[in-house]
Motif scaffolding. Sequence first.
Motif, mmCIF file in Angstrom:
data_model
loop_
_atom_site.group_PDB
_atom_site.id
_atom_site.type_symbol
_atom_site.label_atom_id
_atom_site.label_comp_id
_atom_site.label_asym_id
_atom_site.label_seq_id
_atom_site.Cartn_x
_atom_site.Cartn_y
_atom_site.Cartn_z
ATOM 1 N N GLU A 61 0.742 -0.917 -0.009
ATOM 2 C CA GLU A 61 0.031 0.037 -0.079
ATOM 3 C C GLU A 61 0.823 1.316 -0.007
ATOM 4 O OE1 GLU A 61 -2.856 -0.525 3.038
ATOM 5 O OE2 GLU A 61 -3.515 -2.517 2.483
ATOM 6 N N HIS A 186 -4.319 3.761 4.281
ATOM 7 C CA HIS A 186 -4.361 2.360 3.557
ATOM 8 C C HIS A 186 -5.001 2.484 2.284
ATOM 9 C CE1 HIS A 186 -3.405 -0.098 7.333
ATOM 10 N NE2 HIS A 186 -4.017 0.845 7.936
ATOM 11 N N SER A 187 -4.855 1.229 1.429
ATOM 12 C CA SER A 187 -5.417 1.366 0.330
ATOM 13 C C SER A 187 -5.993 -0.208 0.067
ATOM 14 C CB SER A 187 -4.439 1.744 -0.779
ATOM 15 O OG SER A 187 -3.469 0.679 -0.940
ATOM 16 N N GLN A 188 -6.971 -0.278 -0.530
ATOM 17 C CA GLN A 188 -7.765 0.406 -1.394
ATOM 18 C C GLN A 188 -9.370 0.397 -1.105
ATOM 19 O OE1 GLN A 188 -9.805 -1.133 -3.981
ATOM 20 N NE2 GLN A 188 -9.299 -3.196 -2.975
ATOM 21 N N ASN A 253 -4.274 -3.919 -4.979
ATOM 22 C CA ASN A 253 -2.917 -3.597 -4.416
ATOM 23 C C ASN A 253 -1.759 -4.557 -4.856
ATOM 24 O OD1 ASN A 253 -3.656 -1.488 -2.911
ATOM 25 N ND2 ASN A 253 -4.378 -2.839 -1.261
#
Length: 277
Positions: A61, A186-188, A253
Amino acid sequence: MNCNFYPDYKNQRAAVEQLAATGRFTVLDAGKSLCGRTIFALKSGGKKPCALIAGGFHGTEYLTVLAALKYADGLSKEKSVVIVPCVNPDGTEIAINGFESAGRYSKTAVKICGDKNLWKANARGVDINHNFDACWNEVKRRELDAGICRPACTRFGGIRPESEPETRAVVRLCRRFCFDRVLALHSQGREIYWNFKSLAPKRSLEIAEKMSEASGYTLSSPEAIADGGGFKDWFLLAFRRPGFTAEIGLGENPLPLSCFEPEYPRVKGLIDAFLPE
Protein backbone atom coordinates in the motif's frame (compact mmCIF):
# COMPACT_ATOMS: atom_id res chain seq x y z
CA MET A 1 6.49 17.78 -4.58
CA ASN A 2 6.65 15.60 -7.68
CA CYS A 3 5.51 12.21 -6.40
CA ASN A 4 6.12 10.23 -9.56
CA PHE A 5 8.49 7.84 -7.78
CA TYR A 6 8.36 4.56 -5.92
CA PRO A 7 8.70 5.42 -2.20
CA ASP A 8 11.33 2.89 -1.23
CA TYR A 9 13.55 3.74 1.73
CA LYS A 10 16.13 5.64 -0.30
CA ASN A 11 13.46 7.86 -1.85
CA GLN A 12 11.63 8.26 1.47
CA ARG A 13 14.80 9.52 3.12
CA ALA A 14 15.46 11.95 0.27
CA ALA A 15 11.90 13.29 0.46
CA VAL A 16 12.10 13.71 4.25
CA GLU A 17 15.41 15.58 3.89
CA GLN A 18 13.84 17.81 1.24
CA LEU A 19 10.93 18.61 3.56
CA ALA A 20 13.24 19.22 6.53
CA ALA A 21 15.24 21.70 4.43
CA THR A 22 12.15 23.92 4.11
CA GLY A 23 12.39 24.74 7.82
CA ARG A 24 8.73 23.81 8.36
CA PHE A 25 9.41 20.47 10.04
CA THR A 26 11.36 18.87 12.82
CA VAL A 27 12.35 15.34 11.83
CA LEU A 28 11.91 12.84 14.65
CA ASP A 29 13.26 9.30 14.78
CA ALA A 30 10.12 7.44 15.89
CA GLY A 31 11.96 4.12 16.03
CA LYS A 32 13.69 1.50 13.92
CA SER A 33 12.24 -1.33 11.86
CA LEU A 34 13.38 -4.93 12.20
CA CYS A 35 15.98 -4.29 9.49
CA GLY A 36 17.19 -1.13 11.18
CA ARG A 37 15.47 1.39 8.91
CA THR A 38 14.39 4.65 10.55
CA ILE A 39 10.67 5.28 10.94
CA PHE A 40 10.60 8.99 10.19
CA ALA A 41 8.15 11.37 11.83
CA LEU A 42 7.73 14.92 10.52
CA LYS A 43 6.54 17.36 13.18
CA SER A 44 5.23 20.72 12.02
CA GLY A 45 4.37 23.77 14.09
CA GLY A 46 5.87 24.87 17.38
CA LYS A 47 2.94 23.88 19.56
CA LYS A 48 1.99 20.46 20.86
CA PRO A 49 0.81 18.54 17.76
CA CYS A 50 -2.94 18.06 17.61
CA ALA A 51 -3.04 15.14 15.19
CA LEU A 52 -1.14 12.22 13.70
CA ILE A 53 -1.29 11.13 10.06
CA ALA A 54 0.42 7.82 9.30
CA GLY A 55 0.87 5.81 6.11
CA GLY A 56 2.72 2.76 4.92
CA PHE A 57 1.38 0.22 7.43
CA HIS A 58 1.24 -2.39 4.66
CA GLY A 59 4.00 -3.02 2.14
CA THR A 60 1.91 -3.14 -1.01
CA GLU A 61 0.00 0.00 0.00
CA TYR A 62 2.92 2.30 -0.77
CA LEU A 63 0.78 4.94 -2.47
CA THR A 64 -0.19 5.92 1.08
CA VAL A 65 3.47 6.83 1.68
CA LEU A 66 3.35 9.16 -1.32
CA ALA A 67 0.08 10.65 -0.05
CA ALA A 68 1.60 11.43 3.36
CA LEU A 69 4.71 12.98 1.80
CA LYS A 70 2.76 15.09 -0.69
CA TYR A 71 0.39 16.33 2.01
CA ALA A 72 3.36 17.27 4.19
CA ASP A 73 4.82 19.22 1.27
CA GLY A 74 1.70 21.37 1.04
CA LEU A 75 1.18 21.81 4.77
CA SER A 76 1.27 25.32 6.15
CA LYS A 77 3.68 26.07 8.97
CA GLU A 78 0.79 27.04 11.23
CA LYS A 79 -0.62 23.52 11.34
CA SER A 80 0.68 21.55 14.32
CA VAL A 81 0.69 17.92 13.27
CA VAL A 82 2.92 14.84 13.11
CA ILE A 83 3.16 12.90 9.84
CA VAL A 84 4.70 9.42 9.70
CA PRO A 85 4.99 8.67 5.99
CA CYS A 86 5.87 4.99 6.44
CA VAL A 87 5.24 2.90 9.55
CA ASN A 88 6.53 -0.29 7.88
CA PRO A 89 9.61 0.62 5.81
CA ASP A 90 10.82 -3.00 5.52
CA GLY A 91 7.50 -4.22 4.13
CA THR A 92 7.40 -1.31 1.70
CA GLU A 93 10.96 -2.08 0.62
CA ILE A 94 10.06 -5.73 -0.03
CA ALA A 95 6.96 -4.80 -2.01
CA ILE A 96 8.93 -2.39 -4.21
CA ASN A 97 12.43 -3.87 -4.47
CA GLY A 98 11.97 -7.55 -3.63
CA PHE A 99 12.95 -9.96 -0.88
CA GLU A 100 16.69 -9.32 -0.88
CA SER A 101 15.94 -5.98 0.77
CA ALA A 102 14.75 -7.87 3.87
CA GLY A 103 18.37 -8.58 4.84
CA ARG A 104 18.69 -11.45 7.31
CA TYR A 105 14.95 -12.08 6.97
CA SER A 106 15.05 -12.44 3.19
CA LYS A 107 15.22 -16.26 3.00
CA THR A 108 12.40 -16.64 5.51
CA ALA A 109 10.29 -14.07 3.67
CA VAL A 110 10.70 -15.91 0.36
CA LYS A 111 9.56 -19.14 2.02
CA ILE A 112 6.53 -17.37 3.46
CA CYS A 113 5.46 -15.92 0.12
CA GLY A 114 7.33 -15.87 -3.16
CA ASP A 115 5.40 -12.94 -4.65
CA LYS A 116 6.44 -9.46 -3.50
CA ASN A 117 3.21 -8.03 -4.92
CA LEU A 118 1.33 -9.78 -2.11
CA TRP A 119 3.59 -8.60 0.71
CA LYS A 120 1.83 -6.46 3.34
CA ALA A 121 3.63 -7.60 6.50
CA ASN A 122 6.90 -6.50 8.08
CA ALA A 123 10.18 -8.30 7.35
CA ARG A 124 9.35 -11.38 9.43
CA GLY A 125 5.79 -11.82 8.31
CA VAL A 126 3.79 -9.95 10.96
CA ASP A 127 0.94 -7.74 9.80
CA ILE A 128 1.49 -4.49 11.71
CA ASN A 129 -2.20 -3.60 11.52
CA HIS A 130 -3.09 -6.82 13.35
CA ASN A 131 -0.41 -6.33 16.00
CA PHE A 132 -1.85 -3.50 18.11
CA ASP A 133 -3.32 -4.28 21.52
CA ALA A 134 -6.98 -3.85 20.59
CA CYS A 135 -8.94 -7.03 21.37
CA TRP A 136 -5.89 -8.85 20.03
CA ASN A 137 -6.93 -12.23 21.46
CA GLU A 138 -10.22 -12.05 19.55
CA VAL A 139 -8.33 -11.22 16.37
CA LYS A 140 -5.96 -14.13 16.97
CA ARG A 141 -8.87 -16.55 17.33
CA ARG A 142 -10.29 -15.36 14.03
CA GLU A 143 -6.88 -15.74 12.40
CA LEU A 144 -6.61 -19.33 13.64
CA ASP A 145 -10.15 -20.09 12.45
CA ALA A 146 -9.06 -18.82 9.02
CA GLY A 147 -5.98 -21.06 9.08
CA ILE A 148 -3.52 -18.22 9.67
CA CYS A 149 -1.26 -19.70 12.33
CA ARG A 150 2.26 -18.66 11.33
CA PRO A 151 4.07 -15.70 9.73
CA ALA A 152 2.44 -14.72 6.45
CA CYS A 153 2.46 -11.95 3.89
CA THR A 154 -0.76 -10.60 5.45
CA ARG A 155 -3.09 -10.93 8.44
CA PHE A 156 -0.78 -12.75 10.87
CA GLY A 157 -0.88 -10.62 14.03
CA GLY A 158 2.28 -11.92 15.66
CA ILE A 159 2.83 -13.93 18.83
CA ARG A 160 1.59 -11.16 21.14
CA PRO A 161 0.32 -7.58 20.82
CA GLU A 162 3.05 -5.00 20.20
CA SER A 163 5.58 -7.75 19.47
CA GLU A 164 6.96 -5.72 16.55
CA PRO A 165 9.22 -2.65 16.76
CA GLU A 166 7.16 -0.86 14.11
CA THR A 167 4.01 -1.22 16.23
CA ARG A 168 5.78 -0.07 19.36
CA ALA A 169 7.16 2.98 17.56
CA VAL A 170 3.67 4.25 16.75
CA VAL A 171 2.38 3.49 20.24
CA ARG A 172 5.27 5.43 21.81
CA LEU A 173 4.62 8.39 19.55
CA CYS A 174 0.94 8.50 20.58
CA ARG A 175 1.76 8.25 24.26
CA ARG A 176 4.40 10.96 23.93
CA PHE A 177 2.14 13.51 22.25
CA CYS A 178 -1.39 12.43 23.36
CA PHE A 179 -2.88 13.38 19.99
CA ASP A 180 -6.41 14.75 19.80
CA ARG A 181 -7.07 12.53 16.75
CA VAL A 182 -5.28 10.12 14.40
CA LEU A 183 -5.63 9.03 10.79
CA ALA A 184 -4.19 5.84 9.28
CA LEU A 185 -3.86 5.74 5.49
CA HIS A 186 -4.39 2.40 3.75
CA SER A 187 -5.46 1.29 0.29
CA GLN A 188 -7.80 0.54 -1.39
CA GLY A 189 -11.61 0.94 -1.58
CA ARG A 190 -12.38 4.65 -1.04
CA GLU A 191 -13.75 3.90 2.42
CA ILE A 192 -13.49 5.50 5.85
CA TYR A 193 -13.59 3.49 9.09
CA TRP A 194 -14.31 5.59 12.17
CA ASN A 195 -15.59 3.36 14.99
CA PHE A 196 -14.53 0.34 17.04
CA LYS A 197 -16.63 -1.49 19.63
CA SER A 198 -18.88 1.62 19.78
CA LEU A 199 -16.05 3.48 21.53
CA ALA A 200 -15.85 6.45 19.15
CA PRO A 201 -16.89 9.76 20.74
CA LYS A 202 -19.78 11.69 19.18
CA ARG A 203 -17.50 14.07 17.32
CA SER A 204 -15.91 11.11 15.48
CA LEU A 205 -18.98 10.67 13.31
CA GLU A 206 -19.17 14.40 12.65
CA ILE A 207 -15.53 14.44 11.51
CA ALA A 208 -15.99 11.25 9.47
CA GLU A 209 -18.98 12.75 7.66
CA LYS A 210 -16.94 15.83 6.76
CA MET A 211 -14.15 13.57 5.50
CA SER A 212 -16.64 11.59 3.43
CA GLU A 213 -18.21 14.71 1.95
CA ALA A 214 -14.81 16.15 1.04
CA SER A 215 -13.52 12.96 -0.62
CA GLY A 216 -16.53 11.02 -1.85
CA TYR A 217 -15.36 8.07 0.25
CA THR A 218 -17.97 5.84 1.94
CA LEU A 219 -18.32 5.43 5.71
CA SER A 220 -17.90 1.70 6.37
CA SER A 221 -17.31 -1.04 8.93
CA PRO A 222 -14.45 -3.52 8.42
CA GLU A 223 -14.98 -7.20 7.66
CA ALA A 224 -14.81 -9.45 10.72
CA ILE A 225 -11.16 -10.61 10.45
CA ALA A 226 -10.01 -6.99 10.08
CA ASP A 227 -12.01 -5.73 13.08
CA GLY A 228 -9.50 -5.27 15.90
CA GLY A 229 -5.75 -5.33 16.22
CA GLY A 230 -5.40 -2.20 14.10
CA PHE A 231 -3.91 1.18 14.90
CA LYS A 232 -7.20 3.06 14.73
CA ASP A 233 -8.80 0.43 16.98
CA TRP A 234 -6.02 0.68 19.54
CA PHE A 235 -6.14 4.48 19.62
CA LEU A 236 -9.90 4.52 20.18
CA LEU A 237 -9.56 1.93 22.94
CA ALA A 238 -6.58 3.57 24.64
CA PHE A 239 -7.52 7.26 24.35
CA ARG A 240 -11.28 7.37 23.60
CA ARG A 241 -10.53 10.06 21.01
CA PRO A 242 -11.31 10.12 17.28
CA GLY A 243 -9.35 7.64 15.20
CA PHE A 244 -9.85 6.91 11.51
CA THR A 245 -8.69 4.60 8.76
CA ALA A 246 -8.98 5.81 5.16
CA GLU A 247 -8.66 3.33 2.29
CA ILE A 248 -7.44 5.43 -0.63
CA GLY A 249 -7.88 4.61 -4.31
CA LEU A 250 -9.66 1.83 -6.18
CA GLY A 251 -8.29 -1.34 -7.70
CA GLU A 252 -5.97 -4.12 -6.63
CA ASN A 253 -2.91 -3.56 -4.45
CA PRO A 254 -0.28 -2.55 -5.23
CA LEU A 255 -2.06 0.25 -7.04
CA PRO A 256 0.03 1.59 -9.94
CA LEU A 257 1.79 4.93 -9.65
CA SER A 258 -0.47 6.23 -12.40
CA CYS A 259 -3.38 6.09 -9.92
CA PHE A 260 -1.78 8.48 -7.46
CA GLU A 261 -2.10 11.95 -8.96
CA PRO A 262 -5.75 11.48 -10.07
CA GLU A 263 -6.64 10.19 -6.59
CA TYR A 264 -4.69 12.74 -4.58
CA PRO A 265 -7.30 15.57 -4.66
CA ARG A 266 -9.73 13.22 -2.89
CA VAL A 267 -7.07 12.31 -0.33
CA LYS A 268 -6.13 15.94 0.27
CA GLY A 269 -9.78 16.87 0.79
CA LEU A 270 -10.17 14.01 3.24
CA ILE A 271 -7.11 15.00 5.29
CA ASP A 272 -8.07 18.68 5.26
CA ALA A 273 -11.46 17.70 6.71
CA PHE A 274 -9.77 15.44 9.29
CA LEU A 275 -7.52 18.14 10.70
CA PRO A 276 -9.00 20.65 13.16
CA GLU A 277 -9.47 24.15 11.78
